[in-house]
Design a protein around this motif. Structure first.
Motif, PDB file in Angstrom:
ATOM      1  N   GLY A  43      -1.791  -0.703   3.384  1.00 52.29           N
ATOM      2  CA  GLY A  43      -0.350  -0.886   3.338  1.00 52.29           C
ATOM      3  C   GLY A  43       0.171  -1.588   4.571  1.00 52.29           C
ATOM      4  N   ILE A  44       1.464  -1.513   4.779  1.00 51.56           N
ATOM      5  CA  ILE A  44       2.119  -2.195   5.885  1.00 51.56           C
ATOM      6  C   ILE A  44       2.557  -1.167   6.911  1.00 51.56           C
ATOM      7  CG2 ILE A  44       4.108  -3.603   6.537  1.00 51.56           C
ATOM      8  CD1 ILE A  44       4.050  -4.752   3.715  1.00 51.56           C
ATOM      9  N   GLN A  64       8.330   2.384   5.218  1.00 52.52           N
ATOM     10  CA  GLN A  64       7.157   1.528   5.039  1.00 52.52           C
ATOM     11  C   GLN A  64       6.871   1.295   3.559  1.00 52.52           C
ATOM     12  OE1 GLN A  64       4.071   3.468   7.293  1.00 52.52           O
ATOM     13  NE2 GLN A  64       4.675   2.513   9.209  1.00 52.52           N
ATOM     14  N   GLU A 106       7.228  -2.375   1.685  1.00 53.87           N
ATOM     15  CA  GLU A 106       6.017  -2.881   1.044  1.00 53.87           C
ATOM     16  C   GLU A 106       6.316  -3.259  -0.401  1.00 53.87           C
ATOM     17  OE1 GLU A 106       1.365  -1.559   0.221  1.00 53.87           O
ATOM     18  OE2 GLU A 106       2.714  -0.236   1.319  1.00 53.87           O
ATOM     19  N   ASN A 107       7.005  -2.388  -1.100  1.00 53.31           N
ATOM     20  CA  ASN A 107       7.374  -2.675  -2.487  1.00 53.31           C
ATOM     21  C   ASN A 107       8.437  -3.763  -2.565  1.00 53.31           C
ATOM     22  OD1 ASN A 107       5.607  -0.738  -3.546  1.00 53.31           O
ATOM     23  ND2 ASN A 107       7.122   0.900  -3.302  1.00 53.31           N
ATOM     24  N   LYS A 156       6.863  -7.209  -2.345  1.00 54.46           N
ATOM     25  CA  LYS A 156       6.210  -7.572  -3.607  1.00 54.46           C
ATOM     26  C   LYS A 156       7.232  -8.083  -4.615  1.00 54.46           C
ATOM     27  CE  LYS A 156       2.406  -4.257  -3.115  1.00 54.46           C
ATOM     28  NZ  LYS A 156       1.803  -2.998  -3.635  1.00 54.46           N
ATOM     29  N   TYR A 180       4.357 -10.116   6.370  1.00 51.64           N
ATOM     30  CA  TYR A 180       3.962  -9.113   5.382  1.00 51.64           C
ATOM     31  C   TYR A 180       2.624  -9.419   4.714  1.00 51.64           C
ATOM     32  CZ  TYR A 180       8.472  -6.933   5.986  1.00 51.64           C
ATOM     33  OH  TYR A 180       9.557  -6.282   6.533  1.00 51.64           O
TER      34      TYR A 180
END
Length: 343
Positions: free
Chosen positions: A27-28, A96, A100-101, A104, A127
Motif C-alpha cells: 500500500g501507500i 492511507q 490509496e483508493n 485508483k 503514488y
C-alpha cells in the motif's frame, strides 16, 4: 521516441548499487521523511501546505461530488504533508486507505490526456513508488516521456523512470521471475531513447543493470551461491578501478544477508577477499565494524573460530567508538556464542 537535443544532458546515475526507488511496503505510506523529500524534489505546490481542517473539508467535498477532479487533485497533493502531522495511528491508517483508493479512482476516471500537467504528473510519480509489472501510470509516463519533460524538470522525469525500471527489474530477479529479462530487453527497445540519456561513471547502464539483475536471480531464483560469486567476480573485474568500497561491500552483504548461516565455505573464502579489499578504502567507523564483523561470520563458515573471534573482538573494540549499545550487544552476543561452544 525521438528526443529533442535540449534533453541531451548528463545525469550521473549510480544504478548498480546506489539507486533504488523507495518502497513503503504494502500500500501507500507517508510516514517518515522520504516521501516528503520526493514531493519537495518534484516541486512542492501550494496545495501541500493545507491545514488539517482544509483536508477534512476537501474530503467532505469529495464525498458530495466524486466527479470533481480538482478536489481530488488537492487531496492527493496535500496528503503527504497532512499525514506527517497525524499522530494517531488509526487516523493515519484511515487516511492511507482513503488516498490509496482515491488515486485508483482518479487514474481510472480522469481522461489521461488531461493529466499532462505538473500537478498530475507529480501525483502519478508520488503514488506509484512500489514497482509493479505492466503499471498503466508508468507506461503512460514512458509513452509521453518527451511531453512530460517539457512540463516538469527533465532530470526529475529521467531519474524517476530510470530508477523505477531499475527497481522493477531487481524486484523481479529477487523474486525468481525470469521475466526480468524481458524488462531488460526494453532498454534496447521502447526504453532505449530514455536510457540513452543516462550516463554512468564506468560501464554502460545496460551492462550495470543486467549484471546486478543476473546476480540477484542466481542468488534468489536459482539459489546458486557459486554462480552468484562468479557473476560478481566478472562484474568487479570489468569495473576495475571504478569498483569502490560500496561495490565490494554490497557484493558480500547481499550474499550473506540472503543465505544467513548457510554460507558455503567456497563463497566465504571469496567474500573474505572482497571484504579485505573493501577495508583497503577509507571508511567510517560504523562501516569498518560491519565489514570486520562480516569477516568474522565468513571465518565461522569455514570453521576458523580463532580468526572469527579475533574479528569479532576487533569489531567490538571499534564499536566502543560509537554510541550504539544495540550494536555492541549484538557483537558481544556473537563472542559469547563462540565461547559457549567451547572455542
Amino acid at each position: 521516441m525521438v528526443m529533442n537535443s535540449r534533453l541531451k544532458y548528463v545525469i550521473y546515475f549510480i544504478l548498480f548499487w546506489g539507486v533504488h526507488f523507495t518502497s513503503f511496503g504494502k500500500g501507500i505510506s507517508f510516514r517518515g521523511s522520504n516521501i516528503i523529500r520526493v514531493v519537495h524534489y518534484l516541486g512542492e505546490s501550494p496545495q501541500l501546505a493545507g491545514t488539517d481542517q482544509n483536508m477534512n473539508n476537501l474530503w467532505k467535498m469529495y464525498k458530495k461530488d466524486k466527479t470533481d477532479f480538482n478536489v481530488q487533485q488537492k487531496i492527493l497533493l496535500g496528503m503527504p504533508v497532512f499525514s506527517s502531522r497525524l499522530t494517531n495511528r488509526s487516523e493515519l491508517e484511515k487516511w492511507q486507505v482513503r488516498v490509496e483508493n482515491l488515486f485508483k479512482d482518479y487514474w481510472k476516471n480522469k481522461p489521461h490526456e488531461q493529466m499532462l500537467n505538473k500537478e498530475d504528473l507529480n501525483i502519478i510519480m508520488l503514488y506509484n513508488q512500489k514497482p509493479e509489472k505492466n503499471s498503466e501510470p508508468i507506461e503512460f509516463l514512458i509513452q509521453n516521456f518527451e511531453t512530460c519533460c517539457s512540463i516538469v524538470t527533465p532530470q526529475v522525469m529521467l531519474t524517476y523512470v530510470a530508477a523505477y525500471e531499475n527497481s522493477l527489474i531487481n524486484q523481479l530477479a529477487k523474486s525468481g521471475d525470469i521475466n526480468y529479462k524481458k524488462e531488460l530487453a526494453r532498454l534496447r527497445g521502447d526504453l532505449k531513447s530514455i536510457f540513452e540519456l543516462v550516463q554512468t561513471k564506468s560501464l554502460s547502464v545496460e551492462y550495470l543493470m543486467t549484471a546486478k539483475a543476473d546476480a540477484l536471480y542466481a542468488l534468489h531464483g536459482e539459489k546458486d551461491q557459486m554462480k552468484y560469486i562468479e557473476l560478481q567476480r566478472e562484474f568487479l573485474s570489468k569495473m576495475g578501478d571504478y569498483a569502490g568500497v560500496e561495490e565490494y561491500k554490497n557484493a558480500v552483504l547481499t550474499l550473506m544477508l540472503t543465505v544467513g548461516k548457510k554460507l558455503k565455505p567456497e563463497a566465504a573464502q571469496q567474500s573474505l577477499v572482497w571484504l579485505d579489499k573493501a577495508l583497503s578504502f577509507e571508511v567510517s567507523v560504523l562501516q569498518k565494524v560491519i565489514l570486520v564483523g562480516a569477516m568474522g561470520d565468513c571465518y565461522l563458515a569455514i570453521n576458523n573460530q580463532d580468526k572469527a573471534k579475533e574479528c569479532f573482538n576487533q569489531a567490538y573494540l571499534l564499536s566502543l567508538q560509537l554510541n550504539d549499545l544495540r550494536l555492541q550487544n549484538s557483537i558481544r552476543q556473537k563472542l559469547n556464542t563462540i565461547s559457549n561452544e567451547g572455542v
